[in-house]
Each structure stands twice: as C-alpha cells, then as structure tokens.
Design a protein around this motif. Structure first.
Motif, PDB file in Angstrom:
ATOM      1  N   VAL A  89       0.841  -1.198   0.000  1.00 30.59           N
ATOM      2  CA  VAL A  89       0.000   0.000   0.000  1.00 30.59           C
ATOM      3  C   VAL A  89       0.878   1.251   0.000  1.00 30.59           C
ATOM      4  O   VAL A  89       2.075   1.185   0.245  1.00 30.59           O
ATOM      5  CB  VAL A  89      -0.977  -0.004   1.198  1.00 30.59           C
ATOM      6  CG1 VAL A  89      -1.979  -1.140   1.049  1.00 30.59           C
ATOM      7  CG2 VAL A  89      -0.252  -0.130   2.517  1.00 30.59           C
ATOM      8  N   ALA A  93      -0.924   8.034  -0.978  1.00 31.99           N
ATOM      9  CA  ALA A  93      -2.173   8.071  -1.741  1.00 31.99           C
ATOM     10  C   ALA A  93      -3.183   8.955  -1.019  1.00 31.99           C
ATOM     11  O   ALA A  93      -3.343   8.868   0.193  1.00 31.99           O
ATOM     12  CB  ALA A  93      -2.727   6.664  -1.917  1.00 31.99           C
ATOM     13  N   PRO A  97      -8.302   4.283  -0.128  1.00 27.22           N
ATOM     14  CA  PRO A  97      -7.938   3.484  -1.301  1.00 27.22           C
ATOM     15  C   PRO A  97      -9.149   2.773  -1.876  1.00 27.22           C
ATOM     16  O   PRO A  97     -10.169   2.616  -1.212  1.00 27.22           O
ATOM     17  CB  PRO A  97      -6.936   2.477  -0.744  1.00 27.22           C
ATOM     18  CG  PRO A  97      -7.277   2.377   0.699  1.00 27.22           C
ATOM     19  CD  PRO A  97      -7.794   3.732   1.108  1.00 27.22           C
ATOM     20  N   GLU A 101      -7.763  -2.081  -6.610  1.00 30.02           N
ATOM     21  CA  GLU A 101      -7.035  -1.199  -7.514  1.00 30.02           C
ATOM     22  C   GLU A 101      -6.505  -1.938  -8.736  1.00 30.02           C
ATOM     23  O   GLU A 101      -6.749  -1.543  -9.861  1.00 30.02           O
ATOM     24  CB  GLU A 101      -5.879  -0.530  -6.774  1.00 30.02           C
ATOM     25  CG  GLU A 101      -6.348   0.424  -5.714  1.00 30.02           C
ATOM     26  CD  GLU A 101      -5.221   0.926  -4.846  1.00 30.02           C
ATOM     27  OE1 GLU A 101      -4.046   0.687  -5.158  1.00 30.02           O
ATOM     28  OE2 GLU A 101      -5.534   1.567  -3.849  1.00 30.02           O
ATOM     29  N   SER A 105      -1.777  -5.052  -6.618  1.00 32.71           N
ATOM     30  CA  SER A 105      -2.173  -4.614  -5.276  1.00 32.71           C
ATOM     31  C   SER A 105      -2.937  -5.706  -4.552  1.00 32.71           C
ATOM     32  O   SER A 105      -2.691  -5.954  -3.380  1.00 32.71           O
ATOM     33  CB  SER A 105      -3.046  -3.358  -5.357  1.00 32.71           C
ATOM     34  OG  SER A 105      -2.328  -2.287  -5.897  1.00 32.71           O
ATOM     35  N   TYR A 125      -9.232  -2.883   3.851  1.00 33.21           N
ATOM     36  CA  TYR A 125      -9.577  -3.347   2.516  1.00 33.21           C
ATOM     37  C   TYR A 125     -10.813  -4.249   2.526  1.00 33.21           C
ATOM     38  O   TYR A 125     -11.603  -4.226   1.588  1.00 33.21           O
ATOM     39  CB  TYR A 125      -8.384  -4.019   1.847  1.00 33.21           C
ATOM     40  CG  TYR A 125      -7.472  -2.973   1.232  1.00 33.21           C
ATOM     41  CD1 TYR A 125      -7.641  -2.569  -0.078  1.00 33.21           C
ATOM     42  CD2 TYR A 125      -6.484  -2.364   1.990  1.00 33.21           C
ATOM     43  CE1 TYR A 125      -6.842  -1.590  -0.632  1.00 33.21           C
ATOM     44  CE2 TYR A 125      -5.678  -1.380   1.444  1.00 33.21           C
ATOM     45  CZ  TYR A 125      -5.861  -0.993   0.127  1.00 33.21           C
ATOM     46  OH  TYR A 125      -5.073  -0.019  -0.414  1.00 33.21           O
TER      47      TYR A 125
END
Length: 185
Positions: A89, A93, A97, A101, A105, A125
């Motif tokens: 990661v 950014a 996120p 992606e 990733s 995530y």
C-alpha cells in the motif's frame, strides 16, 4: 539522507503513539504528520485519511470509516512501515484506497505476510470491498486460484505442489490449414 530522516520520523511518531496509549493519551488524525497518516486509526476508532488542502498541501483528517471493533489494533494505531511494505500500500495516496485497484495490489494484500501480520490494513480493505458489494476473502481466494492456474499453464507448479520438469512446447514447422467452410448452413 531523506529515507533515514523519514524512518527516524516514523519511529518517533510510533513511539509518541505508544507513549500516548500507555498514558491514556488521545490520538487524533488531525495531529498526525502527512507521511504517517494513511492507515492510521484515531483513538475514537475512525480511520485517518490523507487529503489535499485548497492550497495544495497534504493534511491528515478523520474519515467516516470506522475500524471493526473486534480488531486488536482498533484504536490509537499508526500502521508500521513493515505492514505498508508487506501489503503493497501507499501512504502518499490521497483519500481512501479503492478495494480492488489492480491485480498487483490485490496480490500483495492477499499475501500471507499482509493477511497474517497486518490486521489493520486487511480490515480496511475488507471494509472497502464490502462497501462495493465484494468479499476480500473471496477476492483473495479467486486471485490465488487464478495465480495457480497461470503457474500451471506456464509449466510452474503452485506453491506447495510437487515440482516436475518444465513443459517444453516445440514450434510447429508447417502451417496448419484452416478447415473448409461448411456449405450446408
């Protein structure tokens, strides 16, 4: 020089967070420097997010995304550099996120190093994937299965499988004629 300065700053921030936690202190996203903001969790259990000010500078803000309460690092946590690397990661950014992606990733987030050692990143995530109507464990399983199929098709055995000699494909020396078209149709 810059990387050693960044490492020293990360260590100082981690020590400050640990000291605050030990003393019953309060970790607010808005008080974190931008280079350690992403993947941090406030004392209130809300995720920190890196944003850009109207002037173009980066600042750390509290997002509306909460950490699952069953996580061991649910509050007052700044993610380690080791987890950032293991999970592939990016602290730089902006914003939250995207859960899916790209394959690279996803491969890093689904890796054993990330899954087993970085529950904070995995929880983020998983939460983002769920918000998109997906399941991170299912995505990781599909990614693993696809990777195993690619390795087997390429003559490589998946991890844990017995290794055999690679398959050699010989080139075809003469072109193959196309079948005659069918007149009955």
């Amino acid at each position: 020089m810059a990387s050693s300065l960044t490492a020293a700053l990360a260590i100082l921030v981690a020590l400050a967070v640990a000291a605050q936690s030990a003393l019953g202190g309060h970790l607010a996203c808005e008080e974190l420097p931008p280079d350690v903001c992403a993947f941090a969790v406030s004392s209130g259990g809300m995720r920190c997010v890196l944003e850009r000010t109207p002037e173009g500078a980066h600042r750390c803000q509290t997002s509306a995304v909460a950490v699952a309460r069953d996580q061991p690092l649910a509050t007052g946590h700044v993610e380690s550099d080791a987890c950032v690397r293991a999970c592939g990661v990016d602290r730089a950014a902006l914003g939250l996120p995207v859960a899916t992606e790209d394959r690279r990733s996803l491969r890093a987030i689904c890796s054993p190093a990330c899954q087993d050692g970085c529950p904070n990143v995995v929880d983020l995530y998983a939460t983002l994937a769920a918000a998109e109507g997906m399941s991170l464990p299912a995505m990781c399983e599909a990614q693993k299965a696809a990777g195993n199929r690619r390795m087997m098709m390429g003559g490589m055995a998946p991890l844990g499988a017995p290794v055999s000699a690679p398959v050699v494909v010989a080139p075809v020396s003469a072109p193959v004629a196309a079948p005659e078209p069918c007149e009955d149709w």
